[in-house]
Design a protein around this motif. Sequence first.
Motif, PDB file in Angstrom:
ATOM      1  N   LYS A 138       0.828  -1.196   0.000  1.00 22.70           N
ATOM      2  CA  LYS A 138       0.000   0.000   0.000  1.00 22.70           C
ATOM      3  C   LYS A 138       0.869   1.255   0.000  1.00 22.70           C
ATOM      4  O   LYS A 138       2.033   1.227   0.397  1.00 22.70           O
ATOM      5  CB  LYS A 138      -0.882   0.013   1.241  1.00 22.70           C
ATOM      6  CG  LYS A 138      -1.793  -1.190   1.385  1.00 22.70           C
ATOM      7  CD  LYS A 138      -2.918  -1.156   0.388  1.00 22.70           C
ATOM      8  CE  LYS A 138      -3.933  -2.251   0.680  1.00 22.70           C
ATOM      9  NZ  LYS A 138      -5.063  -2.219  -0.267  1.00 22.70           N
ATOM     10  N   THR A 139       0.258   2.368  -0.425  1.00 24.94           N
ATOM     11  CA  THR A 139       0.953   3.647  -0.453  1.00 24.94           C
ATOM     12  C   THR A 139       0.399   4.565   0.628  1.00 24.94           C
ATOM     13  O   THR A 139      -0.817   4.764   0.722  1.00 24.94           O
ATOM     14  CB  THR A 139       0.799   4.332  -1.826  1.00 24.94           C
ATOM     15  OG1 THR A 139       1.369   3.497  -2.831  1.00 24.94           O
ATOM     16  CG2 THR A 139       1.498   5.688  -1.846  1.00 24.94           C
ATOM     17  N   ILE A 140       1.290   5.111   1.432  1.00 26.04           N
ATOM     18  CA  ILE A 140       0.918   6.051   2.492  1.00 26.04           C
ATOM     19  C   ILE A 140       1.441   7.432   2.111  1.00 26.04           C
ATOM     20  O   ILE A 140       2.609   7.584   1.747  1.00 26.04           O
ATOM     21  CB  ILE A 140       1.534   5.648   3.852  1.00 26.04           C
ATOM     22  CG1 ILE A 140       1.265   4.183   4.169  1.00 26.04           C
ATOM     23  CG2 ILE A 140       1.018   6.570   4.963  1.00 26.04           C
ATOM     24  CD1 ILE A 140      -0.173   3.844   4.371  1.00 26.04           C
ATOM     25  N   LEU A 141       0.578   8.437   2.198  1.00 27.42           N
ATOM     26  CA  LEU A 141       0.998   9.818   1.978  1.00 27.42           C
ATOM     27  C   LEU A 141       1.145  10.496   3.335  1.00 27.42           C
ATOM     28  O   LEU A 141       0.189  10.570   4.116  1.00 27.42           O
ATOM     29  CB  LEU A 141      -0.037  10.564   1.128  1.00 27.42           C
ATOM     30  CG  LEU A 141       0.204  12.070   0.950  1.00 27.42           C
ATOM     31  CD1 LEU A 141       1.544  12.340   0.274  1.00 27.42           C
ATOM     32  CD2 LEU A 141      -0.946  12.708   0.156  1.00 27.42           C
ATOM     33  N   VAL A 142       2.363  10.986   3.625  1.00 27.47           N
ATOM     34  CA  VAL A 142       2.649  11.700   4.866  1.00 27.47           C
ATOM     35  C   VAL A 142       2.663  13.191   4.565  1.00 27.47           C
ATOM     36  O   VAL A 142       3.385  13.647   3.666  1.00 27.47           O
ATOM     37  CB  VAL A 142       4.011  11.263   5.452  1.00 27.47           C
ATOM     38  CG1 VAL A 142       4.343  12.091   6.689  1.00 27.47           C
ATOM     39  CG2 VAL A 142       3.997   9.778   5.784  1.00 27.47           C
ATOM     40  N   VAL A 143       1.871  13.955   5.302  1.00 29.39           N
ATOM     41  CA  VAL A 143       1.773  15.396   5.066  1.00 29.39           C
ATOM     42  C   VAL A 143       2.152  16.127   6.355  1.00 29.39           C
ATOM     43  O   VAL A 143       1.437  16.044   7.365  1.00 29.39           O
ATOM     44  CB  VAL A 143       0.350  15.793   4.638  1.00 29.39           C
ATOM     45  CG1 VAL A 143       0.319  17.268   4.232  1.00 29.39           C
ATOM     46  CG2 VAL A 143      -0.155  14.910   3.515  1.00 29.39           C
ATOM     47  N   ASP A 144       3.277  16.830   6.317  1.00 30.98           N
ATOM     48  CA  ASP A 144       3.766  17.561   7.506  1.00 30.98           C
ATOM     49  C   ASP A 144       4.738  18.620   7.021  1.00 30.98           C
ATOM     50  O   ASP A 144       5.553  18.367   6.128  1.00 30.98           O
ATOM     51  CB  ASP A 144       4.465  16.591   8.467  1.00 30.98           C
ATOM     52  CG  ASP A 144       4.634  17.182   9.858  1.00 30.98           C
ATOM     53  OD1 ASP A 144       5.230  18.278   9.974  1.00 30.98           O
ATOM     54  OD2 ASP A 144       4.182  16.548  10.825  1.00 30.98           O
TER      55      ASP A 144
END
Length: 339
Positions: free
Chosen positions: A5-11
């Motif tokens: 799976k692909t996880i998008l981290v936004v910070d």
Amino acid sequence: MEGSKTILVVDDTPENIDVLVGLLSSEYRVRAATRGIKALELAASDHPPDLILLDIMMPEMDGFEVCRRLKADPITASIPVIFVTAKIAVADEIKGFELGAVDYLSKPVSPPILLRRVKTQLALADQNHALERIVAERTAELELSRLQVVHCLGRAAASRERGSNAHALRISRYSRLLGEEAGMGPTDAALLLNASLMYDVGKIGLPDSALEVASNPGKGARAVIEAEIKMGVRILGNDNSDLLTMARTIVTTFRESFDGSGYPRGLTGRDIPLVGRIVAIANMFETLTTQRAQTEAYPVPEALIQLEACAGIQFDPELVRRFCRAEAEILEIKSVLGD
């Protein structure tokens, strides 16, 4: 990492991104964004993430606004969002859930809890997608069954005619053609194609003697046709689906006339629903161009002239003009669905 799976981290803090990437990269593909607008672009791309880890306190666009926009867009609405933030007030957590987030983690994150929450939400998302597919398949099966019943009713009504079984099919094709010429979108035009097959469904419930009266203009014909309309409404029932709702509208209005001389209600002009005005023209054109025991069939050009002569009296003049302009398509329908 094929199949992961692909996880998008936004910070907006690179150090925080590094921590999350370090925790997740052994099991998942990880992408990162330091601004909300970039996160929205990545989420709506051709390769969207399976889950988003979203900070709240960011410049330009905070995480709450990013989540709101994600959930407002049908393309990204189903992507699960987990807030990962230093904002730990209960009010902030409540707001996050109200905006559509599936979980809320406070910084600094506990690696085991983060990994477990991510795994759980991905599994739930997979289950939801599987359920959606099942529902879509069942809905398609039900719709197919409904259309099969519609076609059976159309054939049953056509069997009461002495003409060709293609009679109702041609009317339905003419109706869809005119609907498209009048500006109907694909969905409404497809509904009209199927609903118009039932324009005469009331004939199923009438005895042969009544149909004989109705086929010969004169005393008693109108009463029989009005009984046919009532029977048609009874057969179609109270189902509130778009298809049967449109079919009932057609059954009850295609015999109305533009000048108010029709029936059963004497409607005038555009008070007559569009689908009723369309099927009225399609039905009359089919009648004019069909060989019957007592009448010769008109050639298509002459039948169109007959329709034009009734424009503004029996038929909507603008729809007649649009129908006449589609002569090439009309001839194609007659060729494909000839007797």
